[in-house]
Design a protein around this motif. Structure first.
Motif, PDB file in Angstrom:
ATOM      1  N   LYS A 130       0.939  -0.881  -0.305  1.00 57.15           N
ATOM      2  CA  LYS A 130      -0.023   0.131  -0.196  1.00 57.15           C
ATOM      3  C   LYS A 130       1.065   1.295  -0.557  1.00 57.15           C
ATOM      4  O   LYS A 130       2.117   1.372   0.256  1.00 57.15           O
ATOM      5  N   LEU A 131       0.621   2.453  -0.465  1.00 57.62           N
ATOM      6  CA  LEU A 131       0.580   4.081  -0.040  1.00 57.62           C
ATOM      7  C   LEU A 131       2.255   3.846  -1.282  1.00 57.62           C
ATOM      8  O   LEU A 131       3.385   4.259  -0.480  1.00 57.62           O
ATOM      9  N   GLY A 132       2.473   2.651  -2.137  1.00 57.62           N
ATOM     10  CA  GLY A 132       3.923   3.139  -2.402  1.00 57.62           C
ATOM     11  C   GLY A 132       5.279   2.888  -2.559  1.00 57.62           C
ATOM     12  O   GLY A 132       6.187   2.952  -2.417  1.00 57.62           O
ATOM     13  N   THR A 133       4.773   1.208  -0.654  1.00 57.61           N
ATOM     14  CA  THR A 133       5.823   1.316   0.070  1.00 57.61           C
ATOM     15  C   THR A 133       6.413  -0.389  -0.127  1.00 57.61           C
ATOM     16  O   THR A 133       7.585  -0.822   0.444  1.00 57.61           O
ATOM     17  N   ARG A 134       6.198  -0.576  -1.679  1.00 64.88           N
ATOM     18  CA  ARG A 134       6.617  -2.200  -1.663  1.00 64.88           C
ATOM     19  C   ARG A 134       8.419  -1.937  -1.479  1.00 64.88           C
ATOM     20  O   ARG A 134       9.183  -3.154  -0.136  1.00 64.88           O
TER      21      ARG A 134
END
Length: 230
Positions: free
Chosen positions: A35-39
């Motif tokens: 989520k939220l570009g946190t990979r």
């Protein structure tokens, strides 16, 4: 260390010695979620390498557990944050007030609420990100620097920045257990829908076997004592 795609190379966004407790060099997704570009996101803190457990705060462990710690008692709070790349500022959100001190139980409850009940369609992103900057690096490549100190952001939207420019300071705003810098690359300006992009740092040093060794295009692990700009 396993990266699924070729990482994008950027400059390390801090100066001095740092530890990354959450890093794609140790696990992916680095924060346990996509989520939220946190990979592929990183968290950076400063610690006392000579104290047991490498604490990030100057107070004793009992005081930290029972009373918490004031922000200025953390080594990294207020440290300068630097642009990791040449680019254009596309978002710069300041004014979100930091809590004056950390408290483990309260912060855990806050993190649980944000992880399970944050709704991007109706909730303010700053409740999670706090004060943050997004730099457009290239087509579909955006760098986000998150949880910054209130009132510290030195750039504005549409401003061009050069790699190494000071743009803010490390803070404790938003969904933060303790002062730290959260850094990530993503494919969209909108963190709510963005996918994370892998990135590595063009140069830093790691302390191994009693000496500093240079690393190029590297991804630090959560055990690495790293430094840059010294």
């Amino acid at each position: 260390m396993f990266i699924e795609h070729e990482p994008i190379i950027v400059q390390f966004p801090l100066r001095g010695e740092w530890l990354s407790p959450n890093t794609p060099g140790t696990r992916i997704p680095s924060h346990g979620t996509n989520k939220l570009g946190t990979r592929y996101a990183y968290d950076f803190i400063q610690v006392d390498w000579n104290r047991k457990g490498w604490p990030a705060y100057r107070v004793s462990l009992p005081q930290y557990l029972l009373l918490g710690a004031r922000l200025h008692e953390y080594y990294c709070w207020g440290q300068e944050v630097y642009a990791p790349c040449d680019g254009i500022i596309v978002q710069a959100e300041d004014g979100y007030v930091e809590r004056s001190r950390t408290h483990l139980l309260t912060d855990m409850i806050n993190a649980y609420k944000n992880a399970h009940f944050f709704d991007p369609e109706k909730d303010d992103l700053q409740t999670v990100a706090g004060n943050y900057i997004i730099v457009k690096y290239g087509d579909d490549v955006y760098a986000a620097l998150v949880h910054l100190q209130t009132g510290s952001i030195l750039v504005s939207v549409d401003q061009r920045v050069k790699k190494g420019d000071v743009i803010g300071r490390v803070g404790h705003s938003g969904n933060s257990f303790a002062p730290h810098l959260h850094f990530q690359l993503m494919d969209s300006i909108d963190m709510n829908t963005a996918k994370g992009l892998p990135c590595a740092f063009e140069q830093y040093e790691v302390f191994q076997a009693g000496e500093w060794k240079k690393v190029f295009n590297g991804v630090p692990t959560d055990k690495d004592r790293i430094r840059f700009g010294i």
